[in-house]
Enzyme design. Structure first.
Site, short mmCIF file in Angstrom:
data_model
loop_
_atom_site.label_atom_id
_atom_site.label_comp_id
_atom_site.label_asym_id
_atom_site.label_seq_id
_atom_site.Cartn_x
_atom_site.Cartn_y
_atom_site.Cartn_z
N LYS A 188 51.20 37.19 27.58
CA LYS A 188 50.29 37.85 28.51
C LYS A 188 49.16 36.88 28.82
O LYS A 188 48.53 36.33 27.91
CB LYS A 188 49.71 39.09 27.81
CG LYS A 188 49.46 40.25 28.74
CD LYS A 188 48.71 41.35 28.04
CE LYS A 188 49.61 42.42 27.51
NZ LYS A 188 48.88 43.56 26.95
N ASP A 215 60.71 46.10 19.21
CA ASP A 215 59.35 46.19 18.69
C ASP A 215 59.38 47.05 17.43
O ASP A 215 60.38 47.70 17.14
CB ASP A 215 58.43 46.82 19.76
CG ASP A 215 56.98 46.35 19.60
OD1 ASP A 215 56.65 45.71 18.59
OD2 ASP A 215 56.18 46.63 20.51
C1 R5P Z 1 51.52 46.34 18.28
O1 R5P Z 1 51.13 45.36 17.65
C2 R5P Z 1 52.80 47.01 17.96
O2 R5P Z 1 53.75 46.13 17.45
C3 R5P Z 1 53.35 47.74 19.18
O3 R5P Z 1 53.65 46.80 20.20
C4 R5P Z 1 52.36 48.74 19.72
O4 R5P Z 1 51.87 49.53 18.69
C5 R5P Z 1 52.98 49.63 20.77
O5 R5P Z 1 52.02 50.57 21.18
P1 R5P Z 1 52.13 51.28 22.57
O6 R5P Z 1 53.46 51.94 22.64
O7 R5P Z 1 51.00 52.29 22.55
O8 R5P Z 1 51.92 50.26 23.64
#
Ligand code: R5P
Length: 295
Positions: A188, A215
């Site tokens: 980003k 993720d």
């Molecule tokens: C952040 O460091 C985590 O690994 C996830 O990317 C994050 O918690 C995702 O959150 P959201 O779905 O609210 O974007």
């Protein structure tokens, strides 16, 4: 061994008890009129106690019930008490981002330790290093990359496994290795003049490829939706998403599907409509392994 299930973790606890052929006890749970929780461990454990508690919303309540259950169990057994916490809440507040903030995951881990929990099993905790830093007893961190890869085997053409940020690259690498696929992460960048945010892959082009974004947590879905829109705009053929913990606050799934993601897949550490992968078999293996260390 006796397996104890807290209020919202009956499914995984039952799976564990079934797999190891041991007794399952549901911890009694009530709500006082003022909103305070009441729990009671109605039966003493036969041998080690395994207490299963996944800490998904209503998070603070779940954490406090876990604390009370550990305290209650500790008072009725001299044997080993093991916590199985498939979703460890507050794991993302793993450092002080701003002065005056707490390290929330430290509060959870240190309290469990102080209350007398002997060992801990978590699933894909946000930053595994916190276990060495703030948990001084035996533990296992169960990874589910193989199960995620198995789910997608044969479904993706010319696949690229993507992490939404550099911090999650190791996870993408582990899944990619199982699938013999390439991997990369998104970057980003904010234009200092216009403030515009640009997202792109670090090294590898997404054009014409099936992208699997992996993720640890999907909460609001914002991170995953932005990543999906980005790779589709850059010419990806299709995009799939997977996460370990489908926290999915209200509206998250709609956001993901409307961003063009073909399919979202998660494990069952947090029950959701996309929780298609069971963590029970891997958790049972980790439990057997941990028992050899602590008994
Ligand atoms: C952040 O460091 C985590 O690994 C996830 O990317 C994050 O918690 C995702 O959150 P959201 O779905 O609210 O974007």
């Amino acid at each position: 061994m006796t397996v104890y299930a807290l209020e919202n973790s009956y499914g995984i606890a039952a799976g564990i008890a079934r797999s190891i052929g041991d007794k399952l006890v549901q911890v009694e749970y009530k709500l006082f009129p003022d909103g305070e929780s009441y729990i009671r461990v109605q039966q003493r454990p036969e041998g080690p106690a395994v207490l299963v508690a996944s800490l998904y919303p209503n998070t603070d309540k779940r954490i406090f019930e876990l604390f009370m259950a550990v305290e209650a169990l500790r008072a009725i057994t001299q044997d080993v008490v093991i916590g199985v916490v498939p979703y460890m809440a507050y794991a993302r507040q793993d450092r002080r981002f701003l002065d005056g903030e707490p390290i929330s995951v430290k509060v959870v881990l240190k309290t469990l330790e102080t209350l007398g929990l002997d060992a801990l099993i978590v699933v894909d905790i946000h930053k595994p290093a916190v276990l060495d830093e703030y948990w001084g007893k035996p533990y296992r961190n169960v990874l589910v990359d193989k199960q995620v890869a198995d789910y997608f085997k044969g479904k993706l053409s010319n696949p690229l496994i993507l992490a939404p940020d550099a911090g999650a690259l190791e996870r993408a690498k582990r899944v990619a290795e199982q699938l013999n696929a390439d991997y990369d992460h998104l970057v980003k960048e904010r234009d200092r003049v216009t403030g515009e945010v640009r997202v792109s892959t670090k090294e590898i082009s997404v054009t014409g490829r099936d992208i699997l974004i992996v993720d640890d947590i999907i909460s609001t879905g914002g991170t995953m939706a932005l990543a999906a829109k980005t790779v589709l705009a850059q010419g990806a053929r299709s995009v799939y998403a997977s996460c370990t913990h489908a926290v999915m606050v209200k509206g998250a799934l709609d956001l993901l599907l409307s961003s063009g993601i073909q399919e979202v897949v998660a494990t069952d550490t947090v029950p959701s409509p996309v929780s298609k992968i069971s963590v029970t078999p891997a958790t049972v293996e980790a439990l057997k392994d941990l028992l050899e260390e602590v008994l």
